[in-house]
Design an enzyme around this catalytic site. Structure first.
Site, PDB file in Angstrom:
ATOM      1  N   THR A 125      65.294   0.488 -11.520  1.00 18.09           N
ATOM      2  CA  THR A 125      65.270  -0.208 -10.149  1.00 18.09           C
ATOM      3  C   THR A 125      66.000  -1.926 -10.338  1.00 18.09           C
ATOM      4  O   THR A 125      65.096  -2.532 -11.219  1.00 18.09           O
ATOM      5  CB  THR A 125      65.002  -0.265  -8.428  1.00 18.09           C
ATOM      6  OG1 THR A 125      64.851  -1.552  -7.668  1.00 18.09           O
ATOM      7  CG2 THR A 125      63.367  -0.636  -9.343  1.00 18.09           C
ATOM      8  N   ASP A 126      67.031  -2.441  -9.415  1.00 19.30           N
ATOM      9  CA  ASP A 126      67.035  -4.055  -9.118  1.00 19.30           C
ATOM     10  C   ASP A 126      65.881  -5.454  -8.921  1.00 19.30           C
ATOM     11  O   ASP A 126      65.656  -5.850  -9.518  1.00 19.30           O
ATOM     12  CB  ASP A 126      68.222  -4.326  -8.793  1.00 19.30           C
ATOM     13  CG  ASP A 126      68.237  -4.097  -7.020  1.00 19.30           C
ATOM     14  OD1 ASP A 126      66.684  -3.187  -7.071  1.00 19.30           O
ATOM     15  OD2 ASP A 126      68.807  -4.356  -6.571  1.00 19.30           O
ATOM     16  N   GLU A 127      64.802  -4.021  -8.638  1.00 20.46           N
ATOM     17  CA  GLU A 127      64.157  -5.063  -7.674  1.00 20.46           C
ATOM     18  C   GLU A 127      62.995  -5.009  -8.945  1.00 20.46           C
ATOM     19  O   GLU A 127      62.081  -6.047  -8.966  1.00 20.46           O
ATOM     20  CB  GLU A 127      63.057  -3.882  -6.841  1.00 20.46           C
ATOM     21  CG  GLU A 127      63.768  -3.441  -5.653  1.00 20.46           C
ATOM     22  CD  GLU A 127      62.895  -3.309  -4.674  1.00 20.46           C
ATOM     23  OE1 GLU A 127      61.932  -3.849  -4.277  1.00 20.46           O
ATOM     24  OE2 GLU A 127      63.664  -2.025  -4.093  1.00 20.46           O
ATOM     25  N   TYR A 150      54.930  -1.825  -6.184  1.00 19.68           N
ATOM     26  CA  TYR A 150      56.013  -1.005  -6.162  1.00 19.68           C
ATOM     27  C   TYR A 150      56.974  -1.914  -7.403  1.00 19.68           C
ATOM     28  O   TYR A 150      57.409  -0.345  -8.339  1.00 19.68           O
ATOM     29  CB  TYR A 150      57.327  -0.607  -5.330  1.00 19.68           C
ATOM     30  CG  TYR A 150      58.094  -0.178  -5.410  1.00 19.68           C
ATOM     31  CD1 TYR A 150      58.682   1.631  -6.487  1.00 19.68           C
ATOM     32  CD2 TYR A 150      59.930  -1.007  -5.421  1.00 19.68           C
ATOM     33  CE1 TYR A 150      59.670   2.294  -6.701  1.00 19.68           C
ATOM     34  CE2 TYR A 150      61.167   0.027  -5.593  1.00 19.68           C
ATOM     35  CZ  TYR A 150      60.826   1.198  -6.179  1.00 19.68           C
ATOM     36  OH  TYR A 150      61.882   1.560  -6.513  1.00 19.68           O
ATOM     37  N   LYS A 154      57.119  -0.684 -11.657  1.00 17.84           N
ATOM     38  CA  LYS A 154      58.389  -0.104 -11.827  1.00 17.84           C
ATOM     39  C   LYS A 154      58.886  -0.615 -13.350  1.00 17.84           C
ATOM     40  O   LYS A 154      59.949  -0.202 -14.888  1.00 17.84           O
ATOM     41  CB  LYS A 154      60.105   0.049 -11.130  1.00 17.84           C
ATOM     42  CG  LYS A 154      59.230   1.010 -10.038  1.00 17.84           C
ATOM     43  CD  LYS A 154      59.656   2.254 -10.238  1.00 17.84           C
ATOM     44  CE  LYS A 154      61.408   2.900 -10.641  1.00 17.84           C
ATOM     45  NZ  LYS A 154      61.923   3.972 -10.951  1.00 17.84           N
TER      46      LYS A 154
HETATM   47  P1  NAD Z   1      61.940   9.202  -3.128  1.00 17.23           P
HETATM   48  O1  NAD Z   1      60.817   9.112  -2.746  1.00 17.23           O
HETATM   49  O2  NAD Z   1      63.070   9.524  -1.801  1.00 17.23           O
HETATM   50  O3  NAD Z   1      61.770  10.545  -4.268  1.00 17.23           O
HETATM   51  C1  NAD Z   1      60.593  10.393  -4.798  1.00 17.23           C
HETATM   52  C2  NAD Z   1      60.319  12.361  -5.339  1.00 17.23           C
HETATM   53  O4  NAD Z   1      59.559  12.334  -6.318  1.00 17.23           O
HETATM   54  C3  NAD Z   1      60.095  13.263  -3.933  1.00 17.23           C
HETATM   55  O5  NAD Z   1      60.319  14.318  -4.077  1.00 17.23           O
HETATM   56  C4  NAD Z   1      58.511  13.115  -4.170  1.00 17.23           C
HETATM   57  O6  NAD Z   1      57.661  14.505  -3.970  1.00 17.23           O
HETATM   58  C5  NAD Z   1      58.658  12.975  -6.017  1.00 17.23           C
HETATM   59  N1  NAD Z   1      57.180  13.106  -6.424  1.00 17.23           N
HETATM   60  C6  NAD Z   1      56.179  11.776  -6.558  1.00 17.23           C
HETATM   61  N2  NAD Z   1      55.387  11.595  -7.516  1.00 17.23           N
HETATM   62  C7  NAD Z   1      55.151  12.904  -8.129  1.00 17.23           C
HETATM   63  C8  NAD Z   1      54.620  13.224  -8.882  1.00 17.23           C
HETATM   64  N3  NAD Z   1      53.924  12.638  -9.444  1.00 17.23           N
HETATM   65  N4  NAD Z   1      54.540  13.850  -9.477  1.00 17.23           N
HETATM   66  C9  NAD Z   1      56.217  15.138  -9.517  1.00 17.23           C
HETATM   67  N5  NAD Z   1      56.652  14.201  -8.333  1.00 17.23           N
HETATM   68  C10 NAD Z   1      57.036  13.892  -7.858  1.00 17.23           C
HETATM   69  O7  NAD Z   1      62.944   8.734  -3.779  1.00 17.23           O
HETATM   70  P2  NAD Z   1      63.805   7.741  -4.123  1.00 17.23           P
HETATM   71  O8  NAD Z   1      64.296   6.875  -3.253  1.00 17.23           O
HETATM   72  O9  NAD Z   1      64.859   9.432  -4.201  1.00 17.23           O
HETATM   73  O10 NAD Z   1      63.799   7.108  -5.241  1.00 17.23           O
HETATM   74  C11 NAD Z   1      64.130   8.372  -7.213  1.00 17.23           C
HETATM   75  C12 NAD Z   1      64.264   7.007  -7.850  1.00 17.23           C
HETATM   76  O11 NAD Z   1      65.163   6.120  -7.946  1.00 17.23           O
HETATM   77  C13 NAD Z   1      62.851   6.331  -8.198  1.00 17.23           C
HETATM   78  O12 NAD Z   1      62.741   6.560  -9.952  1.00 17.23           O
HETATM   79  C14 NAD Z   1      63.195   5.274  -7.413  1.00 17.23           C
HETATM   80  O13 NAD Z   1      62.247   3.644  -7.758  1.00 17.23           O
HETATM   81  C15 NAD Z   1      64.704   4.990  -7.606  1.00 17.23           C
HETATM   82  N6  NAD Z   1      65.200   3.852  -6.766  1.00 17.23           N
HETATM   83  C16 NAD Z   1      65.526   3.879  -6.241  1.00 17.23           C
HETATM   84  C17 NAD Z   1      66.406   3.545  -4.998  1.00 17.23           C
HETATM   85  C18 NAD Z   1      66.216   3.668  -3.779  1.00 17.23           C
HETATM   86  O14 NAD Z   1      67.135   2.781  -3.058  1.00 17.23           O
HETATM   87  N7  NAD Z   1      66.003   3.670  -2.623  1.00 17.23           N
HETATM   88  C19 NAD Z   1      67.088   2.460  -5.182  1.00 17.23           C
HETATM   89  C20 NAD Z   1      66.727   2.286  -6.989  1.00 17.23           C
HETATM   90  C21 NAD Z   1      66.211   3.351  -7.306  1.00 17.23           C
HETATM   91  P1  TYD Z   2      63.300  -1.080   2.295  1.00 17.53           P
HETATM   92  O1  TYD Z   2      65.023  -0.024   2.257  1.00 17.53           O
HETATM   93  O2  TYD Z   2      62.293  -0.817   2.518  1.00 17.53           O
HETATM   94  O3  TYD Z   2      63.804  -1.478   0.938  1.00 17.53           O
HETATM   95  P2  TYD Z   2      63.064  -2.656  -0.144  1.00 17.53           P
HETATM   96  O4  TYD Z   2      62.781  -3.063  -0.064  1.00 17.53           O
HETATM   97  O5  TYD Z   2      63.360  -1.513  -1.580  1.00 17.53           O
HETATM   98  O6  TYD Z   2      64.706  -3.351  -0.797  1.00 17.53           O
HETATM   99  O7  TYD Z   2      63.851  -2.487   2.943  1.00 17.53           O
HETATM  100  C1  TYD Z   2      65.054  -3.624   2.465  1.00 17.53           C
HETATM  101  C2  TYD Z   2      64.930  -4.417   3.388  1.00 17.53           C
HETATM  102  O8  TYD Z   2      65.069  -4.458   4.569  1.00 17.53           O
HETATM  103  C3  TYD Z   2      64.186  -5.892   2.819  1.00 17.53           C
HETATM  104  O9  TYD Z   2      64.757  -6.808   2.836  1.00 17.53           O
HETATM  105  C4  TYD Z   2      63.232  -5.416   3.834  1.00 17.53           C
HETATM  106  C5  TYD Z   2      64.130  -4.559   5.057  1.00 17.53           C
HETATM  107  N1  TYD Z   2      63.509  -4.440   5.964  1.00 17.53           N
HETATM  108  C6  TYD Z   2      63.114  -5.009   7.128  1.00 17.53           C
HETATM  109  O10 TYD Z   2      63.985  -5.945   7.882  1.00 17.53           O
HETATM  110  N2  TYD Z   2      62.778  -3.608   8.577  1.00 17.53           N
HETATM  111  C7  TYD Z   2      61.797  -2.433   8.329  1.00 17.53           C
HETATM  112  O11 TYD Z   2      61.278  -1.809   8.949  1.00 17.53           O
HETATM  113  C8  TYD Z   2      62.194  -1.786   7.180  1.00 17.53           C
HETATM  114  C9  TYD Z   2      61.536  -0.272   5.950  1.00 17.53           C
HETATM  115  C10 TYD Z   2      62.889  -2.643   6.020  1.00 17.53           C
END
Ligand code: NAD
Ligand code: TYD
Length: 336
Positions: A125-127, A150, A154
């Protein structure tokens, strides 16, 4: 390619699995997922009956299970999505984040090393770069300054994965994507939370002043970028994946209100998130240059597709928002 995907029942992982099977981008996909609160087999209904797809329920921290599975499947690549993926939950309860994101990644890397897996793609992630002052953008050499449990987990797992390339020559590639949105996203994240609350006429909880900036990436664009990195990216390298779409949260919320025909006074300004990163910004120039990938879906189009999907999937929303979700919602928003 035969792929072992972890976390394929979550939001991005399931989009990747559906794309791999529907687009015949993989000969076989084995999906290892523990089915935590975020994992949902309903996300995989479109591929469930396909002979090229297999689901295995298990924890990536379970070294015996992971090693046996990797030895059995002998994948051409592991694509590692599984994680505890939510900043707010990581603040409320950091322990699961460190178990899955650090120990789980370590366990997978060890199994990949022991079984000589030819490719390991670590999805990050970019975070990890932390908050970035305008007008700077992070390239892949930008310092890591994660702010939350988190993002720190990562960043740690990225460095561990890269160390396996340097030390053991395990062909690891790390991708770092910006904020994803799209169908099947768990409604703890900004867009689906605001959208599903707006449908129900519930308040939309905006943290702080709502002027935090995120770069939005449609989930299918992210999945295409992962395939590009897998097929054309170099081992030992990091690739940023940006959406070229920076918006303040309040603007995103206003667009959701307009699209759902709800009044602006549904917005509630609530206490800010501790350690809240003000701005994320990425340069995705390296991936574009080396693979030709670029995002295809504009924010307007992606948001319209997302809203359409949530409108058509009321049962999915109802099931996902019942039970544990209510407890989490009360814990995170109850006294805000
Ligand atoms: P999500 O929370 O929707 O899904 C996570 C999945 O991992 C779930 O299906 C969960 O059951 C599984 N999981 C969790 N712990 C586990 C374990 N111990 N063993 C096996 N499975 C397990 O997450 P997402 O939003 O789809 O993100 C997927 C990946 O992408 C993550 O690595 C996250 O850091 C990365 N990512 C997410 C975003 C975003 O905006 N959501 C952006 C950049 C990177
Ligand atoms: P989020 O979707 O949790 O992603 P991330 O924290 O990984 O960027 O949040 C996106 C942005 O929205 C972040 O600046 C936090 C804000 N946010 C709110 O203002 N209210 C909310 O209820 C949530 C979930 C997020």
């Amino acid at each position: 390619m035969k792929l072992l995907v972890t976390g394929g029942a979550g939001f991005i992982g399931s989009a990747f699995v559906r794309m791999a099977i529907a687009g015949s981008r993989a000969a076989q996909v084995v999906n290892l997922d523990q089915l935590t609160y975020a994992g949902n087999l309903e996300n995989l209904v479109p591929v469930a009956g396909d002979s090229r797809y297999r689901f295995v329920r298990g924890d990536i921290c379970d070294a015996r299970l992971v090693d046996a599975l990797v030895a059995d499947v002998r994948p051409d690549a592991i694509v590692h999505f599984a994680a505890e993926s939510h900043v707010d939950r990581s603040i409320l309860s950091p322990a699961p984040v460190f178990e899955t994101n650090l120990r789980g990644t370590f366990t997978l890397l060890e199994a990949a090393r022991g079984n000589r897996v030819p490719r390991f793609l670590h999805v990050s992630t970019d975070e990890v770069y932390g908050s970035i002052e305008a007008p700077a953008e992070a390239d892949e050499d930008y310092p890591l300054r994660p702010s939350s449990p988190y993002s720190a987990s990562k960043a740690g797992s990225d460095l561990l994965a890269l160390s396996y390339f340097v030390t053991y020559r395990l062909p690891v590639t790390v991708t770092r994507a910006s904020n994803n949105y799209g169908p099947y996203q768990f409604p703890e994240k900004l867009i689906p939370l605001m959208l599903t609350n707006a449908f129900d006429g519930l308040p939309l909880p905006v943290y702080g002043d709502g002027m935090q900036i995120r770069d939005w990436l449609f989930v299918d664009d992210h999945c295409r970028a992962i395939f590009a990195a897998l097929e054309k990216g170099r081992p030992g390298e990091i690739y940023n994946i940006g959406g070229n779409c920076s918006l303040p949260n309040l603007e995103v919320v206003r667009r959701i209100l307009a699209a759902t025909h709800r009044p602006d006074d549904l917005v509630r300004y609530v206490t800010d998130r501790p350690g809240h990163d003000r701005r994320y910004a990425l340069s995705g120039e390296k991936l574009a240059r080396e693979t030709g990938w670029s995002p295809e879906v504009s924010f307007d189009e992606g948001l319209a597709r997302t809203i359409q999907w949530y409108r058509s999937n009321a049962d999915w929303i109802r099931r996902v928002k019942s039970g544990e979700y209510q407890t989490y919602y009360e814990l995170n928003y109850g006294n805000r």
